[in-house]
Design an enzyme around this catalytic site. Structure first.
Site, mmCIF file in Angstrom:
data_model
loop_
_atom_site.group_PDB
_atom_site.id
_atom_site.type_symbol
_atom_site.label_atom_id
_atom_site.label_comp_id
_atom_site.label_asym_id
_atom_site.label_seq_id
_atom_site.Cartn_x
_atom_site.Cartn_y
_atom_site.Cartn_z
ATOM 1 C CE LYS A 107 -3.934 1.817 2.673
ATOM 2 N NZ LYS A 107 -4.648 1.721 4.057
ATOM 3 C CB SER A 115 -8.220 3.467 2.765
ATOM 4 O OG SER A 115 -7.244 2.881 3.798
ATOM 5 C CB SER A 135 -8.269 0.414 5.659
ATOM 6 O OG SER A 135 -9.100 1.677 5.553
HETATM 7 N N1 GLN Z 1 -12.949 3.887 6.202
HETATM 8 C C1 GLN Z 1 -12.329 4.249 7.530
HETATM 9 C C2 GLN Z 1 -11.988 5.736 7.356
HETATM 10 O O1 GLN Z 1 -12.467 6.156 6.423
HETATM 11 C C3 GLN Z 1 -11.268 3.527 7.714
HETATM 12 C C4 GLN Z 1 -9.889 3.708 7.297
HETATM 13 C C5 GLN Z 1 -8.920 3.012 7.317
HETATM 14 O O2 GLN Z 1 -9.067 1.971 8.374
HETATM 15 N N2 GLN Z 1 -7.645 3.440 7.057
HETATM 16 O O3 GLN Z 1 -11.400 6.230 8.286
#
Ligand code: GLN
Length: 472
Positions: free
Chosen positions: A74, A149, A173
């Site tokens: 990532k 994400s 994420s």
């Molecule tokens: N979807 C969640 C957010 O927008 C989690 C994101 C993540 O785990 N990096 O914060």
């Protein structure tokens, strides 16, 4: 696709790591234009790593548990000399002077990092639609999101580009995109994988973890990247996990909590999958206990104060001076403002504003302070549950992968995708998402297993039971 375990075995037996890399690069070349998975493919670095593995094997050495296995990272993990953007314009052109600890551990285990994958900008999002470099498409249905994400890392594995990848999980994420792409995703116990070189979003929640096609491959990858790191002050003083040795130990005699709040509100296909998973665990000798943990429903509200609060502080460092983008202006304050206005996308700005507000004098107690209290209650609620059962079962996401654009206009609808995953981040515990059957439009459904801190060996063994029931 060949598993990582199989590739490492073959390469240690003398098969060429360079050829494995070339197979991976060929799939990337074939599919990346359509799917937008990789922001940067580091061919030079990957060839150097693969050649080093081939030389080690030729010299009679064991080249490691991941010898010759291509891995995708990532793009919020630092890679020395290789662009690292967090999918943000503000970091465009920045090349870190050092590797994240996970990257060095991968290299030491013979893995071949092939490149950097797309994400929601600064890991804020659940669909990868918040990337400044365009969305990633779900390899199983390019009209749908891969989740986020870590959407790029999930899609890399689901598309067969690399057998393994790393993501980061602050509120879901890793697990959410794993579920939406039909692969295994793990949020390890906070502190068990080093965050050194992971670009911070919300430091008390962020955790790096694996994506893989099989539970066994995820186990090998987590064994390689886990263990104490003196460079991360929140790293637990614990050795790397030992997961493979107990992978087939099953769930006989285990008590499993089937939690109402971890299924409530999900689509019927998801509910059915969780019920079926409960049956499978029962048949394998576990005792199912129906439970309610009402505190879990407060997770989302607490998270959307705590995570933005920490983000507003962490992202203050992007000021046009130290990293990436700079928009020149007459004085320093105007330069800071112009740079941040041009460099950050709308979701990141929303989070910075939310977080700054929650931390501001006069509102601190009412918002941030209150959220911390809720977090404490959630930790207590999980502890009570784990005093009674070994682990919990629920859904990973309320639905299968959704179509592009369906949630982008309503941030709340997007945030709701993480109701089932966020509580584990707040408590710092472990959870794994395993693909378990299909739902609407023949798309994969993920079920989630949650356990107390350091319960990974139990969770992996249980995940393996579900995987086996699916004939894998
Ligand atoms: N979807 C969640 C957010 O927008 C989690 C994101 C993540 O785990 N990096 O914060």
């Amino acid at each position: 696709m060949t598993t990582a375990r199989e590739i490492a075995r073959r390469v240690n037996d003398g098969a060429s790591a360079v050829e494995e890399l070339e197979r991976s690069l060929a799939v990337i070349t074939e599919r990346n234009a359509e799917l937008n998975v990789f922001l940067h493919v580091d061919e030079e670095g990957a060839y150097a790593a693969a050649e080093a593995v081939d030389r080690a094997v030729a010299a009679g050495q064991n080249a490691g548990a991941l010898a010759g296995v291509p891995v995708a990272l990532k793009d919020n993990m630092c890679t020395r000399g290789v662009p690292t953007t967090c999918s943000s314009k503000i970091l465009e052109g920045w090349r870190p002077p050092y590797n994240a600890t996970v990257v060095d551990r991968l290299l030491a285990a013979g893995a071949v990092p092939v490149g950097k994958t797309n994400l929601d900008e600064f890991a804020m999002g659940s669909s990868t639609e918040n990337s400044a470099f365009g969305p990633t498409r779900n390899p199983l249905d390019p009209a749908r999101v891969p989740g986020g994400s870590s959407g790029g890392s999930a899609a890399a594995v689901a598309a067969g580009m690399t057998p393994l990848s790393l993501g980061s999980d602050t509120g879901g994420s890793i697990r959410q995109p794993a579920a939406l792409c039909g692969i295994v995703g793990v949020k390890p116990t906070y502190g068990s994988v080093s965050r050194y070189g992971l670009i911070a979003f919300a430091s008390s929640l962020d955790q790096i973890g694996p994506f893989a096609v099989t539970v066994e491959d995820a186990a090998v990858l987590l064994e390689v990247i886990s263990g104490h790191d003196p460079l991360d002050s929140t790293s637990l003083p614990e050795p790397a996990f030992s997961l493979l040795s107990s992978l087939e130990s099953g769930v006989a005699g285990k008590r499993v909590g089937l939690v109402r709040e971890l299924v409530a509100g999900s689509d019927e296909d998801v509910e059915r999958a969780v019920a079926r998973a409960a049956d499978v665990l029962k048949e394998a000798g576990a005792t199912l206990v129906e439970m309610s943990i009402p505190e879990l429903t407060l997770g989302l509200s607490a998270y959307y104060l705590i995570a933005p609060a920490e983000a507003s502080s962490n992202l203050a460092r992007y000021d046009g001076v130290r990293y990436g983008l700079r928009i020149d202006a007459d004085d320093v304050a105007s330069m800071n403002e112009a740079t941040r206005t041009a460099g950050f996308g709308p979701e990141v700005k929303r989070r910075i504003m939310l977080g700054t507000y929650a931390l501001s004098a006069g509102y601190f107690d009412a918002y941030y302070g209150q959220a911390l209290k809720v977090r404490t209650q959630m930790i207590a609620a999980f502890s009570r549950a784990y005093a009674d059962v070994d682990f919990l079962l629920g859904a990973t996401t309320p639905s299968v992968a959704f179509e592009f654009g369906t949630k982008t206009k309503d941030p709340m609808a997007m945030y709701l995708n993480d109701v089932f995953t966020i509580p584990t981040n707040l408590s710092g515990d472990a959870a794994i998402s395993v693909p378990f059957g299909t739902g609407e439009a023949n798309l994969p459904v993920g079920v989630q297993l949650l356990g107390p801190g350091r319960s990974e060996p139990t969770l992996f063994a249980a995940a393996r039971v579900l995987e086996k029931a699916e004939g894998r």
